[in-house]
Write an enzyme that holds these catalytic residues in place. Structure first.
Site, PDB file in Angstrom:
ATOM      1  N   HIS A  19       0.847  -1.210   0.000  1.00 51.58           N
ATOM      2  CA  HIS A  19       0.000   0.000   0.000  1.00 51.58           C
ATOM      3  C   HIS A  19       0.879   1.256   0.000  1.00 51.58           C
ATOM      4  O   HIS A  19       0.624   2.210  -0.738  1.00 51.58           O
ATOM      5  CB  HIS A  19      -0.860   0.064   1.266  1.00 51.58           C
ATOM      6  CG  HIS A  19      -1.926  -0.972   1.376  1.00 51.58           C
ATOM      7  ND1 HIS A  19      -2.120  -1.722   2.511  1.00 51.58           N
ATOM      8  CD2 HIS A  19      -2.888  -1.381   0.495  1.00 51.58           C
ATOM      9  CE1 HIS A  19      -3.149  -2.535   2.342  1.00 51.58           C
ATOM     10  NE2 HIS A  19      -3.625  -2.369   1.124  1.00 51.58           N
ATOM     11  N   LYS A  43     -17.445  -6.858   6.606  1.00 52.27           N
ATOM     12  CA  LYS A  43     -16.240  -7.576   7.056  1.00 52.27           C
ATOM     13  C   LYS A  43     -15.966  -7.153   8.499  1.00 52.27           C
ATOM     14  O   LYS A  43     -16.224  -6.019   8.870  1.00 52.27           O
ATOM     15  CB  LYS A  43     -15.021  -7.137   6.217  1.00 52.27           C
ATOM     16  CG  LYS A  43     -14.932  -7.759   4.846  1.00 52.27           C
ATOM     17  CD  LYS A  43     -13.528  -7.498   4.296  1.00 52.27           C
ATOM     18  CE  LYS A  43     -13.505  -7.201   2.820  1.00 52.27           C
ATOM     19  NZ  LYS A  43     -12.201  -6.724   2.344  1.00 52.27           N
ATOM     20  N   ARG A  92      -1.720  -6.476  -8.414  1.00 58.21           N
ATOM     21  CA  ARG A  92      -0.549  -7.289  -8.058  1.00 58.21           C
ATOM     22  C   ARG A  92      -0.336  -8.399  -9.070  1.00 58.21           C
ATOM     23  O   ARG A  92       0.753  -8.614  -9.566  1.00 58.21           O
ATOM     24  CB  ARG A  92      -0.740  -7.900  -6.659  1.00 58.21           C
ATOM     25  CG  ARG A  92      -0.686  -6.885  -5.549  1.00 58.21           C
ATOM     26  CD  ARG A  92      -1.215  -7.446  -4.266  1.00 58.21           C
ATOM     27  NE  ARG A  92      -2.615  -7.803  -4.409  1.00 58.21           N
ATOM     28  CZ  ARG A  92      -3.423  -8.146  -3.417  1.00 58.21           C
ATOM     29  NH1 ARG A  92      -2.957  -8.214  -2.194  1.00 58.21           N
ATOM     30  NH2 ARG A  92      -4.680  -8.434  -3.630  1.00 58.21           N
ATOM     31  N   SER A 130      -3.026  -7.959   3.098  1.00 54.09           N
ATOM     32  CA  SER A 130      -3.321  -7.744   4.525  1.00 54.09           C
ATOM     33  C   SER A 130      -3.829  -9.036   5.155  1.00 54.09           C
ATOM     34  O   SER A 130      -3.518  -9.355   6.303  1.00 54.09           O
ATOM     35  CB  SER A 130      -4.380  -6.652   4.690  1.00 54.09           C
ATOM     36  OG  SER A 130      -3.899  -5.439   4.184  1.00 54.09           O
TER      37      SER A 130
HETATM   38  O1  PNS Z   1      -8.680  -3.101   0.276  1.00 54.57           O
HETATM   39  P1  PNS Z   1      -9.843  -3.644  -0.487  1.00 54.57           P
HETATM   40  O2  PNS Z   1     -10.667  -4.537   0.414  1.00 54.57           O
HETATM   41  O3  PNS Z   1      -9.396  -4.331  -1.747  1.00 54.57           O
HETATM   42  O4  PNS Z   1     -10.768  -2.402  -0.936  1.00 54.57           O
HETATM   43  C1  PNS Z   1     -12.008  -2.608  -1.562  1.00 54.57           C
HETATM   44  C2  PNS Z   1     -12.770  -1.273  -1.778  1.00 54.57           C
HETATM   45  C3  PNS Z   1     -12.830  -0.478  -0.495  1.00 54.57           C
HETATM   46  C4  PNS Z   1     -12.051  -0.468  -2.826  1.00 54.57           C
HETATM   47  C5  PNS Z   1     -14.204  -1.635  -2.301  1.00 54.57           C
HETATM   48  O5  PNS Z   1     -14.747  -2.630  -1.481  1.00 54.57           O
HETATM   49  C6  PNS Z   1     -15.138  -0.439  -2.331  1.00 54.57           C
HETATM   50  O6  PNS Z   1     -14.947   0.484  -3.085  1.00 54.57           O
HETATM   51  N1  PNS Z   1     -16.177  -0.474  -1.476  1.00 54.57           N
HETATM   52  C7  PNS Z   1     -17.169   0.585  -1.379  1.00 54.57           C
HETATM   53  C8  PNS Z   1     -18.544   0.129  -1.872  1.00 54.57           C
HETATM   54  C9  PNS Z   1     -18.752   0.433  -3.346  1.00 54.57           C
HETATM   55  O7  PNS Z   1     -18.561   1.542  -3.803  1.00 54.57           O
HETATM   56  N2  PNS Z   1     -19.172  -0.602  -4.114  1.00 54.57           N
HETATM   57  C10 PNS Z   1     -19.497  -0.456  -5.527  1.00 54.57           C
HETATM   58  C11 PNS Z   1     -18.278  -0.542  -6.421  1.00 54.57           C
HETATM   59  S1  PNS Z   1     -17.622  -2.148  -6.507  1.00 54.57           S
END
Ligand code: PNS
Length: 165
Positions: A19, A43, A92, A130
C-alpha cells in the site's frame, strides 16, 4: 496540466508495504491523494478505522499532498464529496485484474467523472496481502519485511492481547 485529485480506497487492515509503495508512487503523479479507509460494516476488521488511519498517518508524514479519510457507502459518492476526479488502485497479479476491472467499470457507470487509474505493484510487493499478514501473525510468524515497523508492533500487540483474552 489538469488538476488531479485521486482517491486511494481500501480496507488497510492493516497498511502494508505494498500500500505504502502505491501511496508514494501515486502521490508523485497527482496533485492530491486521499487515502480512503473503508469502514467495513460487513467484514469484521482487526483494527478500528481510527487505528487504521493512525497507521496510515504515521507512515505518510513525509508526503505533503496526502489526506486521510474514511467512508462507508459508495466509493463514487465519497469521491464526489472529496472533489476527486480519479480513483487509484493497484494490481498485483492477474488474479486481481478481474475484480478490479469489474469495480472500475461499475464505478465508471455510476460516476464517469472519476477515472480509475491503475499502478502495477512492484515485484517485491506483488504477493503481499493484509489477509495473509494477519494469518502469519496469528501463527507466530515474522511480518517485519511486509509492513512498516510500527504496523508490525501494533499487530504483535493486537494478537498478544487476543491470546490473553
Ligand atoms: O482493500 P480492499 O478490500 O481491496 O478495498 C475494496 C474497496 C474499499 C475499494 C471496495 O470494497 C469499495 O470500493 N467499497 C465501497 C462500496 C462500493 O462503492 N461498491 C461499488 C463498487 S464495486
Amino acid at each position: 496540466m489538469p488538476h488531479i485529485v485521486a482517491i486511494f480506497p481500501g480496507s488497510f487492515d492493516p497498511l502494508t508495504n505494498g500500500h505504502l509503495d502505491l501511496i508514494a508512487r501515486g502521490s508523485r503523479l497527482v496533485d492530491r491523494l486521499v487515502v480512503a479507509i473503508l469502514k467495513n460494516t460487513q467484514k469484521q476488521p482487526l483494527f478500528t478505522v481510527e487505528e487504521r488511519a493512525e497507521m496510515v498517518r504515521e507512515a505518510t508524514g513525509e508526503f505533503s499532498n496526502i489526506e486521510i479519510g474514511s467512508f462507508d457507502g459508495l466509493l463514487v459518492d465519497y469521491a464526489a464529496e472529496r472533489g476527486a476526479n480519479a480513483i487509484l488502485r493497484g494490481i498485483r497479479a492477474i488474479s486481481d485484474y478481474e475484480s478490479e476491472l469489474q469495480m472500475a467499470l461499475i464505478n465508471r457507470r455510476l460516476r464517469p467523472e472519476s477515472e480509475t487509474l491503475f499502478l502495477m505493484a512492484r515485484e517485491e510487493y506483488s504477493f503481499i496481502s493484509s489477509r495473509m499478514i494477519k494469518e502469519i501473525v496469528t501463527l507466530g510468524g515474522d511480518v517485519s519485511s511486509f509492513v512498516p515497523e510500527h504496523v508490525a508492533d501494533r499487530l504483535r500487540a493486537k494478537f498478544s492481547a487476543k491470546k490473553v483474552n
